[in-house]
Design a protein around this motif. Structure first.
Motif, PDB file in Angstrom:
ATOM      1  N   SER A   1       0.813  -1.225   0.000  1.00 16.81           N
ATOM      2  CA  SER A   1       0.000   0.000   0.000  1.00 16.81           C
ATOM      3  C   SER A   1       0.844   1.272   0.000  1.00 16.81           C
ATOM      4  CB  SER A   1      -0.947   0.009   1.206  1.00 16.81           C
ATOM      5  OG  SER A   1      -0.210  -0.056   2.428  1.00 16.81           O
ATOM      6  N   TYR A   2       1.921   1.288   0.760  1.00 13.80           N
ATOM      7  CA  TYR A   2       2.738   2.494   0.798  1.00 13.80           C
ATOM      8  C   TYR A   2       3.389   2.747  -0.562  1.00 13.80           C
ATOM      9  CZ  TYR A   2       6.087   5.948   2.550  1.00 13.80           C
ATOM     10  OH  TYR A   2       6.808   7.094   2.747  1.00 13.80           O
ATOM     11  N   GLY A   3       3.857   1.690  -1.193  1.00 13.56           N
ATOM     12  CA  GLY A   3       4.422   1.832  -2.525  1.00 13.56           C
ATOM     13  C   GLY A   3       3.388   2.286  -3.539  1.00 13.56           C
ATOM     14  N   ILE A   4       2.148   1.777  -3.420  1.00 17.00           N
ATOM     15  CA  ILE A   4       1.075   2.235  -4.310  1.00 17.00           C
ATOM     16  C   ILE A   4       0.869   3.732  -4.139  1.00 17.00           C
ATOM     17  CG2 ILE A   4      -1.406   2.078  -4.784  1.00 17.00           C
ATOM     18  CD1 ILE A   4      -1.250  -0.883  -3.932  1.00 17.00           C
ATOM     19  N   PHE A   5       0.815   4.162  -2.892  1.00 21.09           N
ATOM     20  CA  PHE A   5       0.637   5.590  -2.628  1.00 21.09           C
ATOM     21  C   PHE A   5       1.794   6.414  -3.200  1.00 21.09           C
ATOM     22  CE2 PHE A   5       1.774   9.176   0.097  1.00 21.09           C
ATOM     23  CZ  PHE A   5       0.630   9.952   0.000  1.00 21.09           C
ATOM     24  N   LEU A   6       3.015   5.959  -3.019  1.00 25.40           N
ATOM     25  CA  LEU A   6       4.175   6.726  -3.458  1.00 25.40           C
ATOM     26  C   LEU A   6       4.285   6.811  -4.967  1.00 25.40           C
ATOM     27  CD1 LEU A   6       7.000   5.478  -1.032  1.00 25.40           C
ATOM     28  CD2 LEU A   6       5.777   7.655  -0.924  1.00 25.40           C
TER      29      LEU A   6
END
Length: 395
Positions: A314-319
């Protein structure tokens, strides 16, 4: 005589459904940006709903509020010890900054729209997550990072909040919920205060305005320790159909004028406050039945392997998703703000997920393991210092 069945199960250390919910929130942020940049947000009825998926940020903030406040709430109720401030900050920095710095450097060096305007002020404010305080530093591929700037401000404030209520322990811990409610009520007036800001900077993008969204999760972190077999409100909060219906109503209402105007236009003060209230209800309603569970309750989708993977990424998707979205338009010959929502969202999702997976495997996990090793070394050093020194026997 029969024993009453507890209305909810006791809180767990790890709640898999929260990981799945984080993945859904990340996809929600992706949806709102695709809707805006394809012009789909101007479509009657459906457009405002798709654009209002920006309320996924409220879910992110509520998750942070719950997970980071939970150790302090547990300690106040006599269940373990809260982490030291140094350990807490180390893990927050290791969790957030390495992957973020990689994205910022690559964007400011390689993405044409960002690289051409990347002066020293843009570089420094983005690397330090100060975009919401420094004028004209939100740049192509990185505009979503305003919420990460707010999140980092919350990370820094949380130890102070914990210290302010540290005396509310044991029997006095019941006052922690009213204190948090008071903090939320005060923060809802933030947009009414004449806060001086530099030109092109708005104080409604600062942490105090978003504290209700974090506060929704903090309240849940306290409430899980107040659940008893005879508490009726626990049955309500553990009811997924009821709480998710409430969250859906808040979301749909936020897509009207009560949630403020669409696009980048600033909301009126009353609309801003209403959006904060609706986001708080949304985050609280979605998370409550996940953390205050009925015995034997499972959330099949949110606890599924697919949702778990999306949660980890999820954090990578956001970034990465906004970088990918910015590149998709010229590479595939699509004009921004001219439709093709389904085509663009499929392309953006398909290209973002591998980048998010690589970010998790190559940057986020190694950083987390490094922080864990640092913890173990620090604990070993403390143990060695605390060992009594044995004197040599006298002959």
């Amino acid at each position: 005589m029969t024993t009453a069945t507890a209305p909810v199960a006791p809180p767990r250390a790890f709640i898999p459904a929260l990981e799945g919910m984080r993945g859904m929130a990340a996809l929600g942020v992706l949806v709102t940006h695709v809707a805006f940049q394809t012009g789909t947000s101007r479509t009657p009825v459906l457009g405002p709903i798709l654009e209002r998926f920006d309320m996924a940020v409220a879910v992110f903030f509520a998750l942070s509020g719950f997970l980071l406040w939970r150790p302090h709430a547990a300690a106040a109720h006599g269940l373990g010890r809260a982490p030291t401030t140094s350990r807490y900050l180390l893990h927050r920095v290791a969790r957030v900054m390495p992957a973020y710095w990689v994205v910022v450097v690559l964007v400011l060096l390689l993405l044409p729209g960002a690289a051409h305007s990347a002066n020293l002020r843009v570089w420094m404010s983005n690397l330090a997550l100060l975009q919401v305080f420094v004028p004209l530093t939100l740049t192509d591929g990185l505009t979503q990072m305003w919420s990460l700037s707010v999140e980092m401000a919350f990370y820094l404030l949380l130890p102070l909040l914990a210290w302010l209520v540290v005396r509310l322990r044991g029997p006095a811990a019941r006052w922690r919920v009213p204190v948090l409610c008071g903090l939320i009520a005060v923060s809802l007036t933030w947009n009414l205060w004449p806060v001086p800001t530099p030109e092109a900077i708005h104080a409604d993008n600062w942490l105090p305005g978003y504290l209700p969204w974090f506060g929704a999760g903090m309240l849940l972190a306290e409430l899980i320790h107040l659940v008893r077999a005879d508490v009726r409100w626990a049955r309500v909060l553990s009811s997924q159909p009821l709480m998710w219906a409430l969250a859906l109503a808040a979301f749909l209402l936020s897509a009207t004028e009560f949630g403020g105007p669409a696009g980048l236009e600033r909301a009126q003060p009353w609309q801003y406050a209403m959006k904060m209230v609706l986001g708080m209800i949304l985050g609280f309603g979605l998370l409550a039945p996940l953390v205050i569970r009925r015995p034997g309750a499972r959330h099949r989708w949110l606890e599924s392997p697919t949702a778990a993977i999306l949660g980890r990424w999820s954090y990578g998707i956001f970034l990465w998703h906004l970088v990918v979205l910015t590149v998709v338009f010229p590479v595939f010959g699509i004009m921004p703000f001219h439709g093709h929502f389904l085509y663009v969202i499929i392309l953006t999702t398909a290209l973002t997920l591998p980048l998010a997976a690589a970010s998790f495997a190559l940057i986020e996990e190694p950083a987390r393991h490094w922080a864990a090793r640092w913890d173990r070394r620090a604990a070993s050093a403390r143990a060695e210092r605390s060992e009594p020194v044995q004197s040599s026997p006298v002959r």
